[in-house]
Design a protein around this motif. Sequence first.
Motif, short mmCIF file in Angstrom:
data_model
loop_
_atom_site.label_atom_id
_atom_site.label_comp_id
_atom_site.label_asym_id
_atom_site.label_seq_id
_atom_site.Cartn_x
_atom_site.Cartn_y
_atom_site.Cartn_z
N GLU A 222 69.75 24.78 -11.26
CA GLU A 222 70.80 25.48 -10.51
C GLU A 222 71.66 26.33 -11.43
OE1 GLU A 222 69.87 22.37 -10.01
OE2 GLU A 222 69.21 22.41 -7.93
N GLU A 223 71.94 25.83 -12.64
CA GLU A 223 72.73 26.60 -13.61
C GLU A 223 71.96 27.84 -14.04
OE1 GLU A 223 75.39 23.13 -15.81
OE2 GLU A 223 73.33 23.47 -16.48
N LEU A 224 70.66 27.69 -14.24
CA LEU A 224 69.85 28.82 -14.69
C LEU A 224 69.81 29.93 -13.65
CD1 LEU A 224 66.83 26.91 -16.27
CD2 LEU A 224 68.38 28.44 -17.51
N ILE A 225 69.48 29.59 -12.39
CA ILE A 225 69.30 30.65 -11.40
C ILE A 225 70.63 31.12 -10.81
CG2 ILE A 225 66.95 29.92 -10.82
CD1 ILE A 225 68.05 28.71 -8.23
N GLY A 226 71.67 30.29 -10.90
CA GLY A 226 72.98 30.69 -10.39
C GLY A 226 73.73 31.58 -11.36
N ASN A 227 73.26 31.66 -12.60
CA ASN A 227 73.92 32.47 -13.62
C ASN A 227 72.86 33.16 -14.48
OD1 ASN A 227 75.85 33.64 -15.19
ND2 ASN A 227 76.65 31.73 -16.07
N LEU A 228 72.07 33.99 -13.82
CA LEU A 228 71.01 34.73 -14.53
C LEU A 228 71.61 35.69 -15.55
CD1 LEU A 228 68.65 35.34 -11.50
CD2 LEU A 228 68.03 34.09 -13.57
N ALA A 229 72.84 36.12 -15.30
CA ALA A 229 73.51 37.02 -16.25
C ALA A 229 73.64 36.35 -17.62
CB ALA A 229 74.87 37.42 -15.71
N ALA A 230 73.68 35.01 -17.64
CA ALA A 230 73.84 34.28 -18.90
C ALA A 230 72.50 33.94 -19.55
CB ALA A 230 74.63 33.00 -18.66
N VAL A 231 71.40 34.36 -18.92
CA VAL A 231 70.07 34.14 -19.51
C VAL A 231 69.71 35.37 -20.34
CG1 VAL A 231 67.61 33.83 -19.00
CG2 VAL A 231 69.34 32.68 -17.58
N PRO A 232 69.33 35.18 -21.61
CA PRO A 232 68.98 36.33 -22.44
C PRO A 232 67.93 37.22 -21.75
CG PRO A 232 69.04 34.34 -23.76
CD PRO A 232 69.23 33.91 -22.34
N GLU A 233 68.10 38.52 -21.94
CA GLU A 233 67.26 39.48 -21.24
C GLU A 233 65.76 39.25 -21.44
OE1 GLU A 233 67.73 44.07 -20.94
OE2 GLU A 233 69.58 43.27 -21.82
N THR A 234 65.39 38.73 -22.59
CA THR A 234 63.96 38.53 -22.87
C THR A 234 63.32 37.59 -21.85
OG1 THR A 234 64.51 36.69 -24.33
CG2 THR A 234 64.16 38.84 -25.38
N GLN A 235 64.09 36.63 -21.32
CA GLN A 235 63.53 35.63 -20.40
C GLN A 235 64.13 35.72 -19.00
OE1 GLN A 235 60.92 33.94 -21.34
NE2 GLN A 235 61.10 34.82 -23.40
N ARG A 236 64.99 36.72 -18.75
CA ARG A 236 65.72 36.73 -17.48
C ARG A 236 64.79 36.89 -16.27
NH1 ARG A 236 70.26 40.74 -17.83
NH2 ARG A 236 71.00 39.22 -19.36
N ASN A 237 63.86 37.81 -16.35
CA ASN A 237 62.94 37.99 -15.22
C ASN A 237 62.05 36.78 -15.02
OD1 ASN A 237 63.53 40.32 -13.84
ND2 ASN A 237 62.39 41.64 -15.27
N ALA A 238 61.62 36.17 -16.13
CA ALA A 238 60.77 34.99 -16.02
C ALA A 238 61.54 33.83 -15.38
CB ALA A 238 60.26 34.58 -17.40
N VAL A 239 62.81 33.67 -15.74
CA VAL A 239 63.62 32.60 -15.15
C VAL A 239 63.93 32.92 -13.69
CG1 VAL A 239 65.87 31.45 -15.23
CG2 VAL A 239 64.58 31.83 -17.35
N ARG A 240 64.20 34.19 -13.41
CA ARG A 240 64.45 34.59 -12.02
C ARG A 240 63.24 34.28 -11.13
NH1 ARG A 240 65.91 40.86 -10.33
NH2 ARG A 240 65.87 40.60 -8.06
N ASN A 241 62.06 34.71 -11.57
CA ASN A 241 60.86 34.55 -10.74
C ASN A 241 60.37 33.10 -10.68
OD1 ASN A 241 60.79 37.28 -10.14
ND2 ASN A 241 59.50 37.76 -11.91
N ASN A 242 60.34 32.45 -11.83
CA ASN A 242 59.75 31.10 -11.87
C ASN A 242 60.78 30.01 -11.60
OD1 ASN A 242 56.92 31.79 -12.65
ND2 ASN A 242 58.04 32.84 -14.28
N GLY A 243 62.02 30.23 -12.03
CA GLY A 243 63.09 29.29 -11.65
C GLY A 243 63.33 29.37 -10.16
N GLY A 244 63.34 30.59 -9.63
CA GLY A 244 63.45 30.76 -8.18
C GLY A 244 62.28 30.12 -7.48
N GLY A 245 61.07 30.34 -7.99
CA GLY A 245 59.87 29.77 -7.38
C GLY A 245 59.92 28.25 -7.35
N HIS A 246 60.39 27.65 -8.46
CA HIS A 246 60.48 26.17 -8.52
C HIS A 246 61.53 25.66 -7.53
CE1 HIS A 246 60.43 22.13 -9.85
NE2 HIS A 246 61.33 22.20 -10.80
N TRP A 247 62.72 26.28 -7.54
CA TRP A 247 63.79 25.81 -6.63
C TRP A 247 63.36 26.01 -5.18
CZ3 TRP A 247 66.79 26.57 -2.50
CH2 TRP A 247 67.88 25.72 -2.33
#
Length: 230
Positions: A76-101
């Motif tokens: 929840e912290e990862l996908i609720g604050n994608l702005a705080a995820v380094p750009e290198t992994q932001r799309n991967a966290v958005r797509n796969n963190g979203g997919g998992h949740w």
Amino acid sequence: MFLRSRSVLWLLAVFALPVHAETFALAPLPYAYDALAPVIGADTMQIHHGRHHQAYVDNLNKAVAAEPGLANRSLEELIGNLAAVPETQRNAVRNNGGGHWNHTFFWASMTAPSASGAPAPELMAAIERDFGSFDAFKTAFNAAGASRFGSGWVWLVADSEGQLKIISTPNQDNPLMDIAPERGTPLLGNDVWEHAYYLNYQNRRPDYLAAWWQVVNWSAVSARFAALKP
Ligand code: MN
């Protein structure tokens, strides 16, 4: 005896080590693969859970492992604050963190047709207040799901005032994400990616949307609504 005790301690020490490479894990389905048939068949459920959802989990773990600063953040912290995820992994966290949740939430939103039930009285009253009637709500939800171009999700959410709304998101986005144009607390979500329905319905997404109500777990949805109260 002495040796056995030492072995147990050694084993405990090994299991206590942090395992950064597998931060997130795929939980088993809360029912059998064929539990939702004939609305959603066992073959769809096996592929959807065992391959699609597993891939989101695996790719999320790779993204988190690539940025040590992400190691201790909850999903929840990862996908609720994608702005705080380094750009290198932001799309991967958005797509796969979203997919998992989204998929974890989706499995828990469904049950066997015989156990689907109905919204609890308080949730039903809120649905009637905000959509006019239960049928009008389902019609609007189905329309939002049918008109999502390509892949995505349709959601019933409660906004910060407690008002119920229908939101559609593209890809694996969801209303918890800081990047979502409209945010809210999800109460129910349906997956309108073709992988969710193609084996049973082919290109007939509206037929899937209409049939899907038979497997909605209204007990789970009503509990989510009840949990919103202060
Ligand atoms: Mn899916």
